[in-house]
Design a protein around this motif. Structure first.
Motif, mmCIF file in Angstrom:
data_model
loop_
_atom_site.group_PDB
_atom_site.id
_atom_site.type_symbol
_atom_site.label_atom_id
_atom_site.label_comp_id
_atom_site.label_asym_id
_atom_site.label_seq_id
_atom_site.Cartn_x
_atom_site.Cartn_y
_atom_site.Cartn_z
ATOM 1 N N LYS A 1 0.811 -1.203 0.000
ATOM 2 C CA LYS A 1 0.000 0.000 0.000
ATOM 3 C C LYS A 1 0.849 1.260 0.000
ATOM 4 O O LYS A 1 0.415 2.314 -0.452
ATOM 5 C CB LYS A 1 -0.938 -0.003 1.214
ATOM 6 N N SER A 2 2.056 1.165 0.546
ATOM 7 C CA SER A 2 2.932 2.337 0.592
ATOM 8 C C SER A 2 4.380 1.903 0.401
ATOM 9 O O SER A 2 4.744 0.758 0.699
ATOM 10 C CB SER A 2 2.777 3.084 1.923
ATOM 11 N N ALA A 3 5.187 2.801 -0.118
ATOM 12 C CA ALA A 3 6.604 2.505 -0.354
ATOM 13 C C ALA A 3 7.335 2.349 0.973
ATOM 14 O O ALA A 3 6.943 2.917 1.997
ATOM 15 C CB ALA A 3 7.233 3.620 -1.182
ATOM 16 N N THR A 4 8.427 1.560 0.949
ATOM 17 C CA THR A 4 9.184 1.320 2.180
ATOM 18 C C THR A 4 10.649 1.069 1.865
ATOM 19 O O THR A 4 10.991 0.607 0.771
ATOM 20 C CB THR A 4 8.616 0.110 2.941
ATOM 21 N N THR A 5 11.496 1.399 2.820
ATOM 22 C CA THR A 5 12.915 1.029 2.749
ATOM 23 C C THR A 5 13.256 0.033 3.850
ATOM 24 O O THR A 5 14.425 -0.230 4.110
ATOM 25 C CB THR A 5 13.806 2.279 2.896
ATOM 26 N N ALA A 6 12.243 -0.519 4.509
ATOM 27 C CA ALA A 6 12.468 -1.439 5.633
ATOM 28 C C ALA A 6 12.992 -2.788 5.176
ATOM 29 O O ALA A 6 13.586 -3.521 5.961
ATOM 30 C CB ALA A 6 11.182 -1.620 6.424
ATOM 31 N N ILE A 7 12.749 -3.164 3.930
ATOM 32 C CA ILE A 7 13.223 -4.439 3.405
ATOM 33 C C ILE A 7 13.921 -4.215 2.082
ATOM 34 O O ILE A 7 13.689 -3.211 1.393
ATOM 35 C CB ILE A 7 12.066 -5.452 3.225
ATOM 36 N N GLY A 8 14.791 -5.144 1.705
ATOM 37 C CA GLY A 8 15.531 -5.025 0.462
ATOM 38 C C GLY A 8 15.928 -6.384 -0.063
ATOM 39 O O GLY A 8 15.583 -7.427 0.507
ATOM 40 N N LYS A 9 16.667 -6.389 -1.144
ATOM 41 C CA LYS A 9 17.077 -7.627 -1.795
ATOM 42 C C LYS A 9 17.871 -8.507 -0.829
ATOM 43 O O LYS A 9 18.764 -8.050 -0.124
ATOM 44 C CB LYS A 9 17.932 -7.302 -3.015
ATOM 45 N N GLY A 10 17.507 -9.784 -0.799
ATOM 46 C CA GLY A 10 18.191 -10.748 0.047
ATOM 47 C C GLY A 10 17.558 -10.946 1.409
ATOM 48 O O GLY A 10 17.863 -11.923 2.097
ATOM 49 N N ASP A 11 16.658 -10.050 1.808
ATOM 50 C CA ASP A 11 16.013 -10.185 3.116
ATOM 51 C C ASP A 11 15.036 -11.366 3.119
ATOM 52 O O ASP A 11 14.386 -11.663 2.112
ATOM 53 C CB ASP A 11 15.248 -8.914 3.480
ATOM 54 N N ILE A 12 14.939 -12.021 4.278
ATOM 55 C CA ILE A 12 13.940 -13.053 4.492
ATOM 56 C C ILE A 12 12.730 -12.390 5.137
ATOM 57 O O ILE A 12 12.864 -11.721 6.170
ATOM 58 C CB ILE A 12 14.468 -14.177 5.391
ATOM 59 N N VAL A 13 11.538 -12.546 4.532
ATOM 60 C CA VAL A 13 10.340 -11.917 5.057
ATOM 61 C C VAL A 13 9.227 -12.958 5.172
ATOM 62 O O VAL A 13 9.341 -14.072 4.662
ATOM 63 C CB VAL A 13 9.878 -10.726 4.182
ATOM 64 N N MET A 14 8.153 -12.574 5.837
ATOM 65 C CA MET A 14 6.993 -13.438 6.006
ATOM 66 C C MET A 14 5.759 -12.714 5.506
ATOM 67 O O MET A 14 5.535 -11.546 5.833
ATOM 68 C CB MET A 14 6.809 -13.806 7.482
ATOM 69 N N ILE A 15 4.976 -13.378 4.679
ATOM 70 C CA ILE A 15 3.672 -12.875 4.279
ATOM 71 C C ILE A 15 2.629 -13.666 5.056
ATOM 72 O O ILE A 15 2.740 -14.890 5.193
ATOM 73 C CB ILE A 15 3.467 -13.002 2.745
ATOM 74 N N CYS A 16 1.621 -12.979 5.606
ATOM 75 C CA CYS A 16 0.660 -13.690 6.451
ATOM 76 C C CYS A 16 -0.719 -13.059 6.377
ATOM 77 O O CYS A 16 -0.883 -11.874 6.072
ATOM 78 C CB CYS A 16 1.149 -13.719 7.900
ATOM 79 N N ASP A 17 -1.718 -13.909 6.615
ATOM 80 C CA ASP A 17 -3.076 -13.464 6.878
ATOM 81 C C ASP A 17 -3.576 -14.249 8.087
ATOM 82 O O ASP A 17 -2.782 -14.923 8.754
ATOM 83 C CB ASP A 17 -3.975 -13.612 5.654
ATOM 84 N N ILE A 18 -4.854 -14.204 8.382
ATOM 85 C CA ILE A 18 -5.335 -14.849 9.603
ATOM 86 C C ILE A 18 -5.327 -16.372 9.508
ATOM 87 O O ILE A 18 -5.481 -17.060 10.519
ATOM 88 C CB ILE A 18 -6.753 -14.368 9.955
ATOM 89 N N GLU A 19 -5.132 -16.928 8.295
ATOM 90 C CA GLU A 19 -5.182 -18.370 8.111
ATOM 91 C C GLU A 19 -3.821 -19.012 7.892
ATOM 92 O O GLU A 19 -3.625 -20.176 8.226
ATOM 93 C CB GLU A 19 -6.093 -18.717 6.921
ATOM 94 N N LYS A 20 -2.864 -18.290 7.344
ATOM 95 C CA LYS A 20 -1.602 -18.901 6.926
ATOM 96 C C LYS A 20 -0.495 -17.852 6.880
ATOM 97 O O LYS A 20 -0.750 -16.647 6.846
ATOM 98 C CB LYS A 20 -1.764 -19.563 5.554
ATOM 99 N N ALA A 21 0.741 -18.351 6.857
ATOM 100 C CA ALA A 21 1.918 -17.490 6.739
ATOM 101 C C ALA A 21 3.003 -18.246 5.999
ATOM 102 O O ALA A 21 3.119 -19.468 6.128
ATOM 103 C CB ALA A 21 2.407 -17.061 8.115
ATOM 104 N N THR A 22 3.782 -17.542 5.196
ATOM 105 C CA THR A 22 4.832 -18.171 4.399
ATOM 106 C C THR A 22 6.105 -17.343 4.478
ATOM 107 O O THR A 22 6.068 -16.115 4.327
ATOM 108 C CB THR A 22 4.408 -18.308 2.927
ATOM 109 N N LEU A 23 7.223 -18.011 4.684
ATOM 110 C CA LEU A 23 8.540 -17.371 4.642
ATOM 111 C C LEU A 23 9.076 -17.434 3.225
ATOM 112 O O LEU A 23 9.006 -18.470 2.563
ATOM 113 C CB LEU A 23 9.505 -18.091 5.580
ATOM 114 N N PHE A 24 9.652 -16.319 2.756
ATOM 115 C CA PHE A 24 10.290 -16.308 1.442
ATOM 116 C C PHE A 24 11.397 -15.272 1.423
ATOM 117 O O PHE A 24 11.518 -14.451 2.348
ATOM 118 C CB PHE A 24 9.274 -16.051 0.320
ATOM 119 N N GLN A 25 12.211 -15.281 0.348
ATOM 120 C CA GLN A 25 13.327 -14.336 0.220
ATOM 121 C C GLN A 25 13.019 -13.306 -0.856
ATOM 122 O O GLN A 25 12.553 -13.641 -1.949
ATOM 123 C CB GLN A 25 14.621 -15.069 -0.130
#
Length: 341
Positions: free
Chosen positions: A157-181
């Motif tokens: 929804k908005s731009a960010t500098t909190a994450i960048g290439k190579g970072d491991i992040v998690m996408i989640c909703d109330i039912e599931k979550a997935t780790l990806f790079q």
């Protein structure tokens, strides 16, 4: 004829002024007794001061250690979406232990935990107890606006500098979550890309499905708008060698950073024993006796803390036989997201 009535007294018969030898000896003995008394009071006060300082140091180190550990234990396995179903599309290899989707894991001997430093400062000390891995995720305030066909990228929804290439992040909703790079450095343009195979360890798939890997031609899992991107944390806690030749509580792992690191957290923690309680159980057991890490809902910590954080030979002692002061402390901490399971 006048006569002098005063007679001259021979020198041998004169009375000498001053102290006799016996008086001097008595005075010296009394003086030595006074000095010894004052000295003993001074030494006693000095020892009491050193003991109080050492005790305060030990208690402060224990309190700080429990605070650090309890914070990670309480949030183990948790994420901003509150879902317990966590998967990972990350490829195996490298420091894969730190990309695990499991919230908690332990080793009875810290030297057997994988990927920790092998020697030198920060290396686990044999016989100093257990290692404890704790994983979770912290919110980054990154809400999804849309996904690009559920493949390759998600839009924020908005731009960010909190994450960048190579970072491991998690996408989640109330039912599931997935780790990806993240495989491209374009988060400032509101787009986060997760190409297959790019980077290290890289992603197994373009999809973010559960389970992983997917069968060929399968439909990608949908993460709807208003899902979140979070920053996973994964740390191993253990007792390691410090730069003074003693021991400290160390933390090895990663948060937002792409590479792992070792950090000395609290000096003087000499040993750590960890036992675990499983849901439905009636006792705490060692790591080797845990049947299922997904059912662990509480952890009991026993820390041995020593003043100075150095070996006795190089320490200014404050305890018995001029040795460093040593105390054992115990605390029990529950995993918040598993209390109602």
């Amino acid at each position: 004829m006048m006569f002098n009535s005063q007679r001259k007294i021979p020198a041998s018969r004169r009375t000498d002024s001053g102290f006799t030898l016996i008086e001097l000896m008595i005075a010296m003995v009394l003086g030595l007794l006074i000095v010894a008394g004052v000295g003993s009071v001074f030494i006693a006060n000095q020892n009491a001061y050193r003991t109080n300082v050492a005790l305060g140091e030990v208690q402060e180190s224990a309190r700080t250690s429990f605070e650090f550990l309890a914070r990670d234990i309480r949030s183990a396995g948790a994420n901003p979406c509150g879902t317990a179903s966590v998967a990972s599309v990350l490829k195996p290899g490298g420091d894969s232990m730190l990309y695990s989707s499991g919230g908690i894991e332990g080793w009875e001997n810290a030297t057997t935990a994988p990927n920790l430093p092998a020697s030198g400062v920060g290396a686990p000390v044999a016989g100093a107890g257990d290692a404890l891995r704790l994983a979770g995720a912290r919110g980054a305030g990154l809400e999804l606006e849309s996904t690009n066909g559920q493949r390759l990228s998600v839009n924020l929804k908005s731009a960010t500098t909190a994450i960048g290439k190579g970072d491991i992040v998690m996408i989640c909703d109330i039912e599931k979550a997935t780790l990806f790079q993240v495989t491209s450095d374009n988060a400032s343009n509101k787009t986060v890309t997760h190409n297959k195979d790019d980077g290290s360890p890289g992603n197994q798939t373009e999809c973010l499905n559960h389970p992983v890997p997917q069968s060929p031609g399968s439909t990608c899992t949908t993460f709807s708008p208003s899902s979140y991107l979070a920053i996973p944390t994964n740390y191993v806690w253990y007792i390691g060698e410090n730069d003074a030749g003693g021991r400290s509580l160390y933390r090895y792992g990663r948060g937002q950073e792409a590479t792992s690191g070792t950090a000395e957290m609290v000096r003087g923690v000499w040993a750590m024993e960890v036992t675990y309680h499983e849901q439905g159980g009636n006792s705490y057991v060692a790591a080797g006796s845990v049947g299922n890490w997904e059912t662990v809902d509480a952890v009991r910590l026993e820390l041995t803390v020593r003043s100075g954080g150095v070996q006795p030979a190089s320490a200014m002692g404050a305890g018995t036989d001029n040795q460093p002061l040593e105390r054992a402390f115990t605390s029990t901490v529950a995993l918040r997201n598993r209390l109602d399971n």
